[in-house]
Design a protein around this motif. Structure first.
Motif, PDB file in Angstrom:
ATOM      1  N   LEU A 220       1.637  -1.016  -0.278  1.00 29.53           N
ATOM      2  CA  LEU A 220      -0.024  -0.024   0.225  1.00 29.53           C
ATOM      3  C   LEU A 220       0.829   1.280  -0.491  1.00 29.53           C
ATOM      4  O   LEU A 220       1.996   1.304   0.154  1.00 29.53           O
ATOM      5  N   SER A 221       0.419   2.408  -0.632  1.00 29.16           N
ATOM      6  CA  SER A 221       0.699   3.648  -0.584  1.00 29.16           C
ATOM      7  C   SER A 221       0.128   4.700  -0.022  1.00 29.16           C
ATOM      8  O   SER A 221      -1.237   4.416  -0.960  1.00 29.16           O
ATOM      9  N   ALA A 222       0.150   5.824  -0.412  1.00 27.19           N
ATOM     10  CA  ALA A 222      -0.813   6.958  -0.272  1.00 27.19           C
ATOM     11  C   ALA A 222      -1.148   7.253  -1.526  1.00 27.19           C
ATOM     12  O   ALA A 222      -2.247   7.874  -1.913  1.00 27.19           O
ATOM     13  N   LYS A 223      -0.972   7.146  -2.638  1.00 27.14           N
ATOM     14  CA  LYS A 223      -1.332   7.621  -3.736  1.00 27.14           C
ATOM     15  C   LYS A 223      -2.224   6.464  -4.452  1.00 27.14           C
ATOM     16  O   LYS A 223      -3.381   6.377  -4.903  1.00 27.14           O
ATOM     17  N   ASP A 224      -2.325   4.733  -3.740  1.00 27.83           N
ATOM     18  CA  ASP A 224      -3.419   3.603  -3.235  1.00 27.83           C
ATOM     19  C   ASP A 224      -4.381   4.303  -3.285  1.00 27.83           C
ATOM     20  O   ASP A 224      -5.558   4.238  -4.087  1.00 27.83           O
ATOM     21  N   LEU A 225      -4.626   5.349  -2.324  1.00 24.04           N
ATOM     22  CA  LEU A 225      -6.083   5.585  -1.482  1.00 24.04           C
ATOM     23  C   LEU A 225      -6.145   6.725  -1.988  1.00 24.04           C
ATOM     24  O   LEU A 225      -7.220   6.676  -1.822  1.00 24.04           O
ATOM     25  N   ARG A 226      -5.630   7.695  -3.186  1.00 20.13           N
ATOM     26  CA  ARG A 226      -6.252   8.553  -4.130  1.00 20.13           C
ATOM     27  C   ARG A 226      -7.473   9.665  -3.645  1.00 20.13           C
ATOM     28  O   ARG A 226      -8.154   9.398  -3.742  1.00 20.13           O
ATOM     29  N   GLY A 227      -6.956   9.865  -1.998  1.00 16.62           N
ATOM     30  CA  GLY A 227      -7.492  10.677  -1.163  1.00 16.62           C
ATOM     31  C   GLY A 227      -8.858  10.493  -0.580  1.00 16.62           C
ATOM     32  O   GLY A 227      -9.461  10.866   0.257  1.00 16.62           O
ATOM     33  N   ARG A 228      -8.646   8.471  -0.297  1.00 19.40           N
ATOM     34  CA  ARG A 228      -9.588   8.372   0.964  1.00 19.40           C
ATOM     35  C   ARG A 228      -8.540   8.211   2.095  1.00 19.40           C
ATOM     36  O   ARG A 228      -7.850   7.814   2.108  1.00 19.40           O
ATOM     37  N   MET A 229      -9.797   8.148   3.165  1.00 17.57           N
ATOM     38  CA  MET A 229      -8.666   7.225   4.012  1.00 17.57           C
ATOM     39  C   MET A 229      -8.625   6.181   4.854  1.00 17.57           C
ATOM     40  O   MET A 229      -8.892   5.256   4.306  1.00 17.57           O
ATOM     41  N   ILE A 230      -7.604   5.670   5.732  1.00 15.66           N
ATOM     42  CA  ILE A 230      -7.331   4.425   5.972  1.00 15.66           C
ATOM     43  C   ILE A 230      -7.304   4.165   7.580  1.00 15.66           C
ATOM     44  O   ILE A 230      -7.206   5.387   8.414  1.00 15.66           O
ATOM     45  N   GLY A 231      -7.816   2.907   7.440  1.00 18.00           N
ATOM     46  CA  GLY A 231      -7.828   2.632   9.041  1.00 18.00           C
ATOM     47  C   GLY A 231      -7.045   1.808   9.431  1.00 18.00           C
ATOM     48  O   GLY A 231      -6.535   1.055   8.380  1.00 18.00           O
ATOM     49  N   TYR A 232      -6.240   2.452   9.638  1.00 16.52           N
ATOM     50  CA  TYR A 232      -5.115   1.545  10.672  1.00 16.52           C
ATOM     51  C   TYR A 232      -5.096   0.888  11.664  1.00 16.52           C
ATOM     52  O   TYR A 232      -5.288   1.242  13.038  1.00 16.52           O
ATOM     53  N   GLY A 233      -4.910  -0.511  11.976  1.00 19.51           N
ATOM     54  CA  GLY A 233      -5.217  -1.192  12.775  1.00 19.51           C
ATOM     55  C   GLY A 233      -3.858  -1.653  12.809  1.00 19.51           C
ATOM     56  O   GLY A 233      -3.234  -1.856  12.010  1.00 19.51           O
TER      57      GLY A 233
END
Length: 300
Positions: A220-233
């Motif tokens: 994963l990378s920030a680019k993969d999220l395309r502006g969405r948030m990550i719920g970070y376990g």
């Protein structure tokens, strides 16, 4: 999208240890006390977006037992929406105690794979998944009307290779597309073989496990999220050991290096139902303290 006014808000994946009540009220509703304990403990631990504790049964049966067309663990006819809301009463209780609560649904694909097909109405599980999505969308609407901050859809089956993710994604999109509140898709397990398919889902938050599956950071990378948030376990739900604040803090800082504090929602890997109450509470409390320490590093 803003879930709270702070960076690195904390939340839970959902489930909490069941502490049943006793006495007369315990006979009337033995799980009401469990809801109250789960809500109180999350608030005491400092969690920013809590749940109702998901104490009323396992994640499959809690929903399938209420849907017409399903009897026990078998699909016997066309699946229809529940005649009454399933999770709303407990969610409203949580909302009466805390301003920010997430509503939680077990996803259509995970439900479908927990059921046996005993009707010619469905030729395969893919058809069942789409009808389950329509039924769950009604429950999602009830939760939105109740005032939830976030609606989470749990699809642990996505990481196993057993589900048709294209159909599962269509089903999740069918629910999310009917809502105004942000939707989070929670998928536990190793993402390496499925991450690209999952990230094509139209949701605001992707919630993954990183404590027990640190290799997920590699795909994963920030680019993969395309502006969405990550719920970070960042807390291992499978481990009865309570991680120290420092261990959790380092995990969060690793995530910040990859994503950004504005894009992260801090939570355990999965639900905490299988832990003791003491373990669950301590894990949440240490997680909240750790998130606060990292947050302070990025104060304006």
């Amino acid at each position: 999208m803003t879930l709270t006014s702070m960076r690195l808000p904390t939340t839970v994946v959902g489930s909490y240890p069941v502490v049943k009540g006793s006495g007369i009220m315990g006979l009337v509703d033995p799980l009401k006390h469990a809801v109250e304990v789960a809500v109180a403990d999350q608030i005491a631990a400092g969690i920013d977006i809590i749940s109702d504790g998901q104490v009323r049964g396992d994640m499959i049966h809690a929903f399938t037992s209420r849907l017409p067309g399903i009897r026990g663990s078998a699909v016997v006819g066309k699946v229809q929406p529940a005649r009454q809301p399933i999770t709303v009463a407990d969610t409203k209780y949580a909302l009466s105690r805390h301003p920010k609560v997430k509503g939680i649904l077990t996803g259509p694909s995970t439900l479908a794979h927990g059921l046996k097909l005993e009707t010619p109405f469905y030729r395969n599980r893919d058809e069942l998944v789409l009808d389950l999505a329509q039924a769950l969308a009604v429950e999602a609407g009830y939760l939105q009307d109740a005032g939830v901050t976030l609606l989470q859809i749990d699809e642990p089956i996505f990481s196993t290779g057993a589900a048709n993710i294209a159909v599962g994604r269509e089903a999740v999109n069918a629910i999310a597309g009917r809502l105004r509140v942000p939707v989070s898709l929670h998928v536990c397990g190793n993402l390496r073989n499925v991450v690209d398919d999952i990230l094509r889902t139209n949701v605001a938050v992707f919630d993954f496990e990183f404590a027990n599956n640190p290799s997920n950071l590699d795909v994963l990378s920030a680019k993969d999220l395309r502006g969405r948030m990550i719920g970070y376990g960042c807390v291992d739900s499978a481990d009865p050991g309570v991680e120290s604040v420092e261990v959790i803090r380092k995990r969060i800082e690793t995530g910040v290096d990859l994503f950004s504090p504005e894009a992260m929602l801090i939570d355990p890997d999965c639900g905490l139902r299988m832990r003791t109450r003491e373990e669950a509470f301590s894990k949440l409390k240490n997680m909240n303290i750790a998130a606060g320490l990292v947050r302070a590093e990025y104060a304006d």
